[in-house]
Each structure stands twice: as C-alpha cells, then as structure tokens.
Write a protein that holds these residues in place. Structure first.
Motif, PDB file in Angstrom:
ATOM      1  N   GLU A  62       0.834  -1.191   0.000  1.00 57.70           N
ATOM      2  CA  GLU A  62       0.000   0.000   0.000  1.00 57.70           C
ATOM      3  C   GLU A  62       0.874   1.248   0.000  1.00 57.70           C
ATOM      4  O   GLU A  62       0.665   2.195  -0.757  1.00 57.70           O
ATOM      5  N   ARG A 107       1.817   4.202  -3.030  1.00 60.46           N
ATOM      6  CA  ARG A 107       1.736   5.623  -2.717  1.00 60.46           C
ATOM      7  C   ARG A 107       3.062   6.326  -3.000  1.00 60.46           C
ATOM      8  O   ARG A 107       3.112   7.404  -3.580  1.00 60.46           O
ATOM      9  N   TYR A 135       3.522   6.871  -6.709  1.00 61.07           N
ATOM     10  CA  TYR A 135       2.742   7.972  -7.249  1.00 61.07           C
ATOM     11  C   TYR A 135       3.338   9.310  -6.822  1.00 61.07           C
ATOM     12  O   TYR A 135       3.422  10.251  -7.602  1.00 61.07           O
ATOM     13  N   TRP A 136       3.778   9.353  -5.586  1.00 65.12           N
ATOM     14  CA  TRP A 136       4.410  10.567  -5.090  1.00 65.12           C
ATOM     15  C   TRP A 136       5.623  10.894  -5.941  1.00 65.12           C
ATOM     16  O   TRP A 136       5.816  12.029  -6.381  1.00 65.12           O
ATOM     17  N   ALA A 188       2.985  14.502  -8.205  1.00 62.10           N
ATOM     18  CA  ALA A 188       1.570  14.825  -8.262  1.00 62.10           C
ATOM     19  C   ALA A 188       1.220  15.867  -7.210  1.00 62.10           C
ATOM     20  O   ALA A 188       1.755  15.843  -6.112  1.00 62.10           O
ATOM     21  N   GLY A 224      -1.378  16.993  -4.678  1.00 62.30           N
ATOM     22  CA  GLY A 224      -2.509  16.352  -4.029  1.00 62.30           C
ATOM     23  C   GLY A 224      -3.179  17.288  -3.043  1.00 62.30           C
ATOM     24  O   GLY A 224      -3.283  18.487  -3.286  1.00 62.30           O
ATOM     25  N   GLU A 230      -2.624  18.326   0.484  1.00 64.46           N
ATOM     26  CA  GLU A 230      -1.865  18.418   1.722  1.00 64.46           C
ATOM     27  C   GLU A 230      -2.702  19.115   2.777  1.00 64.46           C
ATOM     28  O   GLU A 230      -3.616  19.883   2.461  1.00 64.46           O
ATOM     29  N   LEU A 283      -3.412   5.243  -9.486  1.00 62.49           N
ATOM     30  CA  LEU A 283      -3.120   6.621  -9.128  1.00 62.49           C
ATOM     31  C   LEU A 283      -3.674   6.936  -7.753  1.00 62.49           C
ATOM     32  O   LEU A 283      -4.741   6.491  -7.384  1.00 62.49           O
ATOM     33  N   LEU A 284      -2.965   7.699  -7.020  1.00 59.77           N
ATOM     34  CA  LEU A 284      -3.482   8.103  -5.722  1.00 59.77           C
ATOM     35  C   LEU A 284      -2.935   9.480  -5.414  1.00 59.77           C
ATOM     36  O   LEU A 284      -1.974   9.915  -5.987  1.00 59.77           O
ATOM     37  N   ALA A 285      -3.588  10.151  -4.533  1.00 60.30           N
ATOM     38  CA  ALA A 285      -3.129  11.484  -4.179  1.00 60.30           C
ATOM     39  C   ALA A 285      -1.787  11.379  -3.468  1.00 60.30           C
ATOM     40  O   ALA A 285      -1.516  10.420  -2.788  1.00 60.30           O
ATOM     41  N   ALA A 286      -0.973  12.364  -3.671  1.00 62.55           N
ATOM     42  CA  ALA A 286       0.361  12.328  -3.104  1.00 62.55           C
ATOM     43  C   ALA A 286       0.296  12.431  -1.590  1.00 62.55           C
ATOM     44  O   ALA A 286      -0.433  13.236  -1.041  1.00 62.55           O
ATOM     45  N   ALA A 287       1.054  11.597  -0.949  1.00 62.21           N
ATOM     46  CA  ALA A 287       1.042  11.645   0.506  1.00 62.21           C
ATOM     47  C   ALA A 287       2.399  11.294   1.046  1.00 62.21           C
ATOM     48  O   ALA A 287       2.580  10.278   1.675  1.00 62.21           O
ATOM     49  N   LEU A 320      -7.834   3.990  -5.296  1.00 58.84           N
ATOM     50  CA  LEU A 320      -6.704   4.722  -4.733  1.00 58.84           C
ATOM     51  C   LEU A 320      -6.738   6.200  -5.102  1.00 58.84           C
ATOM     52  O   LEU A 320      -6.008   6.988  -4.533  1.00 58.84           O
ATOM     53  N   ASP A 321      -7.546   6.573  -6.053  1.00 60.16           N
ATOM     54  CA  ASP A 321      -7.559   7.970  -6.475  1.00 60.16           C
ATOM     55  C   ASP A 321      -8.982   8.520  -6.583  1.00 60.16           C
ATOM     56  O   ASP A 321      -9.395   8.985  -7.631  1.00 60.16           O
ATOM     57  N   GLY A 328      -4.438   3.936  -0.819  1.00 64.02           N
ATOM     58  CA  GLY A 328      -3.540   5.066  -0.618  1.00 64.02           C
ATOM     59  C   GLY A 328      -4.230   6.410  -0.670  1.00 64.02           C
ATOM     60  O   GLY A 328      -3.586   7.439  -0.781  1.00 64.02           O
ATOM     61  N   ALA A 329      -5.556   6.398  -0.553  1.00 62.54           N
ATOM     62  CA  ALA A 329      -6.311   7.624  -0.806  1.00 62.54           C
ATOM     63  C   ALA A 329      -6.406   8.533   0.410  1.00 62.54           C
ATOM     64  O   ALA A 329      -7.181   9.482   0.408  1.00 62.54           O
TER      65      ALA A 329
END
Lengths: 343, 291
Positions: A182, A186, A189-190, A194, A196, A198, B12-16, B88-89, B110-111
């Motif tokens: 998981e 992430r 993608y980071w 991207a 997102g 925050e 795809l997922l939001a950046a974290a 995830l997105d 990862g959302a």
C-alpha cells in the motif's frame, strides 16, 4: 542595466504577478465538476467546498512548488553556466526524493517499535528535512564530481546528475520492496510528481520554506550575475566565490527539497520556465530570478489544471509530473541541439 | 495486472509523502473510525469508495441509497451511478458534488489525503480497515449501523458467518490441498500468508504454499517450483487463460493441475465471499459433490 531596465523590470514582474493570479483563477474555475463561482462565494454547498476546500489549496500548492522549481532552475543554470541545468536533470530532485524516502522508511521501521514515534517521524517536518538534506547532498555531489582538473565542466556535471538520478531511482525501487504494498504504491505515485491534498499546516510550512529560500535566491541574484561570468572573473570583481556559491547551493537545494517533499519529482519546470522568461526579462538575474519564480508558479498551476482536465473522459488524472516531463523532455533536447550549434 | 489486485502499482493516488501508517487494526478489532462529522441517523446519499463496500450496501438491501461508486464497480445494481474515481484515487471534487451524507471508505488504499480532505470539508466518512474474514463480518454490521439499520447488518453478518461455517464443515472432511494462488503472472504475484484470499483458502480446505510475511509478494518462480503445489489457482482473471503456461516450470502447471477462477470474487472482501468460497471449494475439491 540600461536606462530602460527599471521599466522593463517592473513590467516583467507585474506580468508575472498577473500570470500567477490568472492561472490560480483559471485553475479555481475549471475542474471535473461544473460549479458556479457566484454560488460558491455566497456559501452554497457543495460549490463552496469544491472551490475553497479543493481547488484553491491545490492551486496554491502548485504555485509554491512551481515557484521553487523555477527559481532553483534559474540559480543552478547560473552556477553551472549552462541552460540545461535544472533540479530534475541535475539529480537534485532525485536526491531530495531519496532523502524523503529514507525518512519515511525509517518512520515505518520506528512505527513497529513505537507507533507515536513513527507517526512523528513520518510527519511533514522530518520528511521535508530529509528531502532538503538529500537535495543538498546531491547538489554538492554533482558540483564536486563535475570538476575536471579543478574546473567545473557543465557537461560533466550534467552527466553526474543524470547518473545520480538513475542511481537514486534504483535505490528507491529497492527500498520500495521493504515497505508494505500500500505504501509502495503511494510512494510510486508521489515520486511521479503529483499535486494532491496536503493539510493546511504542511502547505503553510512548505510555503514558508520556499518563500525563504526563493527570497534568499533573489537577494543573491546580484552575485549570481557575477558568478555566471565564471569563478575567476567573479573573484576579480570582489565576489567571495566559495561563500556565494555555497549560499546559492543551499537556497536552491532547500527550495527543491521542499518542492519534492510537497509534490514529488515534477521535472523540467526549472528548465522550461527560466528559458522562456529569459526571452521576456533578459539575462539579468536580479530580474530573472523573481520573474522565473512568478512564472514558474503560474506554469505549474496551469499544467496541473491541464492534467486534471485533459483526461476527464477517462475519469482519471495523470500526475502533473507526467505532463511536465512530456513537454520538458523534447524541450530539453531542442535546447541541447540549439546550445550545441551556438557552442 | 488487474485493477483491484493488490500490486496496484500503476494505480493513481493522491500524493502523501508526509505520512506512513503504523500497522492498523482491522474492523473486527475495533479499527474502524469516523472521519469528519457524524452522519445523520439514516443517511440518504451514500458514496462507496470500494466495490466490496458497494456490495455490502447492496446486500443490506440499501442499494437505492448509493449515489456514487468507484470506476471499478461492476455490480448490476449500480450500473448507472456516477463514478467518483478509483480505489486509490477518488476525486474529492466528484464526491463533494454528489452532496453525500455518508462516505464509505476501505482504508486499505492510498487515498488517505483525498479522503482526509473530504472529511475536513464536512462530509461524514466511515473508514473501514478490512484485512481478514472477520473484518468482512464486522463491516456488514458497521455499515448496517451507519445506514440506520443495525438489524439488517446483523442479519447479513450472520448469513456470511453461516456460509463460512458451511464451507469449513464441508472442507473438514476432505484432505487439504496444497495450493499456489496466482494473482499476477508477470511478475509472479501470489496471495501470501495474511492476505484475504489466503484466509478464504484455508476455510475452503486449501493450504497455501506461499511463504514469508508479505501478503502480496512478488514471488520467486524458483520458490514456487520448489514448493511443488498440488494445484495452481489462476486468479489472474483479466489475463488470457493460456498465459499460465509461462509458469510451466511448476510441475502442477505442466501436469494440467490448474484451476482458473471464474471471477475476482476472492479478491473482494465483502458479501461476495459466499460465492468466492463456493468457487474456491469447487476448484480445490473437483471430486467432491456439490452442497
């Protein structure tokens, strides 16, 4: 500066500010969901939440990141005396990503022993610190190994940066094996770059860090003019070369580190923007640095809006880093050919 | 690689970057939590951010309350509903535009940043960590309660429990089958110990030959060959059947002891577990008579 310069400077900066305002406004107005700005401003839901809770913070995040990357790109180009220098190409972003990843991994390891300590380590400040440290380390590496016979050779430094990028990507891929799937997805993608969602605190902290480091670059821009003439020339004109270069290094690395921590590896912004701005504002860094920072902010906000809208029919959106690389890769090659012809 | 399968590498997922979760308790161990405000006693506009949660709402008989689902949702009951992005997105914008009074989120994705933002903007979000079979039962109860019908949740949980009991009783009389469950072939990704299908396998009378402590390992083919499973379960249902020949180094594949699952129910931790257990049982014990 010529006599016309102050007028040109204020015109360029005003244009830059207008571009930022316009791009943020455009990014707020456009999105997958049609909303009414009037309704949003009068507090009607969900329009209000979409405008003020989603689009505006994301546009601001894009502006902060774009500003940092474009300003660092300008500074690195001056230091390397080469228009191809850029945080992404030089491996500075890669170093920042590696630094941030290492902190995140350490956090995951610590979390097994103590959840609270792990969460603390994985919070924004340590990750940003790791990214800044990674960026600074890779900048130092590129400029140290880019020397041949004591002289900085731009092509060598660029090669070192590109190789370091590949190395950092490899190390990150190895490290990814060590984290749960998981988190690995992430992380991936980071790293693609991207924008997102925050938290307000992270965004504010990033903005302060970027503001301070870009501010420092603006203050150093007079010395950048002299440094871009070459070390000996700058020294003969009274610049303490080592100290000035160190300060620029640190400011550019900090800005890049903060940008990467906020949004991953968004490439080529620091290449495209300074080059276009140079056509508008000329080569004087006292104008070029602040103007690039402004146009960089506008550029990334627009690129993100495009990423959000272009793939709307598919119900998905690519990370903005994919878009900047799509535009930036060919741009880099074009610039390379052009530089060669001139060189 | 399949959309819902774990690797999700391209998803795809939001950046974290600025967050790493500590291992979290499943829904059955009290790991579910509310984000944002609490919903009304009986929410009318529900958005589901995972197909298995959509299935749960539908199984509770409340499919009509759903106003949005993910792009992976394929249940006929939600065919016409707006899509709010992926697992995830999820798109916060699309979710907000539906003005939901309850969002159901399977935390195993990862959302988090996007969902955190949705909750911060005043939408009630029920975060449901589902890692094991008991979590699926807990989920049925929790979703039922959140929809204002705890009794329906209890009924659904009991019917799922009964199906699990039936499957394990049938399997208890039969020899355990040593099995390798292939989720993806290139690279070889298998259901490892601790994964949801691993739990289903052991209920249905299988013994997973995959070792290690990772639920979805990219598995060395050599180890798969050495483990010499009695049966290879081909769960890569979106890939062509004949692709399993890539794994011909495994004796079971060469000998034709391969069972292809008809669908990805075994990967959806929700009410589809009833059908998944049936399918797995049939695959593991082709000689056994139907129930």
């Amino acid at each position: 500066m010529s006599a016309a310069a102050p007028g040109r400077a204020s015109a360029a900066l005003a244009l830059g500010l207008a571009a930022v305002a316009l791009s943020v406004a455009l990014s707020c107005a456009l999105g997958p969901q049609p909303i009414s700005i009037g309704a949003a401003l009068s507090g009607l839901e969900p329009d209000r939440s979409i405008l003020l809770g989603l689009r505006l913070p994301r546009a601001l995040l894009g502006a902060v990141v774009g500003c940092a990357l474009a300003a660092s790109g300008t500074a690195l180009q001056a230091l390397l005396r080469n228009p191809l220098a850029e945080p992404f190409v030089l491996g500075v972003s890669g170093g920042a990503a590696l630094g941030g990843t290492v902190v995140l991994l350490a956090a995951a390891a610590v979390a097994r022993l103590s959840g609270a300590a792990g969460a603390l380590l994985a919070s924004a400040p340590p990750v940003v610190l790791g990214a800044v440290a990674g960026a600074t380390g890779s900048t130092a590496l590129v400029f140290a190994l880019g020397r041949i016979g004591g002289r900085l050779v731009p092509e060598a430094a660029l090669l070192v940066g590109i190789v370091f990028n590949a190395f950092a990507a490899g190390v990150i891929t190895i490290l990814k094996v060590l984290v749960p799937p998981e988190q690995a997805a992430r992380l991936l993608y980071w790293l693609m770059g991207a924008l997102g969602y925050e938290t307000a605190g992270t965004l504010a902290a990033g903005a302060v860090l970027v503001g301070a480091s870009v501010g420092a670059l603006v203050l150093l821009s007079g010395q950048l003019n002299l440094l871009s003439l070459g070390d000996e020339e700058a020294a003969s004109l009274g610049v303490h070369v080592g100290r000035a270069r160190g300060a620029v290094f640190l400011a550019a690395s900090t800005a890049t580190g903060a940008a990467v921590a906020l949004s991953g590896m968004v490439g080529f912004v620091g290449l495209i923007v300074p080059h276009l701005v140079r056509r508008l504002a000329g080569p004087d860094h006292r104008l070029l640095v602040p103007a690039s920072a402004l146009f960089g902010a506008a550029f990334l906000v627009l690129a993100d809006a495009a990423a959000r809208l272009a793939f709307l029919p598919l119900g998905s959106e690519p990370p903005v880093g994919a878009l900047t690389a799509f535009a930036g890769g060919p741009f880099f090659l074009w610039l390379l050919r052009r530089t060669e012809r001139r060189g | 690689m399949r959309p819902l399968s774990l690797a999700l590498a391209l998803a795809l997922l939001a950046a974290a970057p600025a967050r790493a979760e500590a291992p979290r308790a499943g829904a059955a161990a009290g790991g579910a939590e509310w984000l944002g405000p609490r919903p009304p006693a009986s929410p009318r506009r529900v958005v589901s951010l995972a197909p298995s949660l959509t299935d749960t709402v539908v199984a509770l008989g409340e499919g009509a309350r759903l106003v949005g689902v993910t792009r992976y949702d394929d249940a006929p009951e939600v065919k016409g509903l707006p899509r709010v992005g992926g697992f995830l997105d999820p798109s916060p914008e699309a979710v907000l535009a539906l003005r939901p009074d309850l969002v159901l989120w399977l935390t195993d994705g990862g959302a988090f940043p996007a969902v955190r933002r949705i909750a911060a903007l005043g939408i009630p979000v029920l975060a449901l960590p589902v890692v094991d079979v008991p979590d699926v039962l807990a989920c049925a109860r929790l979703v039922g309660a959140a929809l204002g019908d705890a009794a329906a949740g209890e009924r659904l949980a009991r019917s799922l429990e009964a199906a699990i009991g039936r499957a394990s009783r049938r399997a208890a009389a039969l020899p355990r089958v040593r099995v390798l469950m292939v989720i993806g072939r290139e690279p070889l990704v298998v259901a490892g110990p601790g994964s949801y299908p691993d739990a289903l396998l052991s209920i249905a009378g299988g013994a997973n030959v995959a070792e290690g402590d990772r639920p979805w390992p990219v598995y060395p083919v050599e180890k798969a060959v050495a483990a010499n499973p009695d049966l290879v379960l081909d769960a890569a249902v979106n890939e062509p059947v004949e692709g399993i020949a890539r794994l011909a180094a495994i004796l079971a594949v060469r000998a034709g002891r391969v069972a292809r699952l008809p669908n990805d129910d075994a990967l959806r931790p929700g009410p589809r577990l009833v059908r998944a257990l049936d399918d797995l049982f049939r695959a593991l014990h082709p000689e056994a008579k139907g129930p």
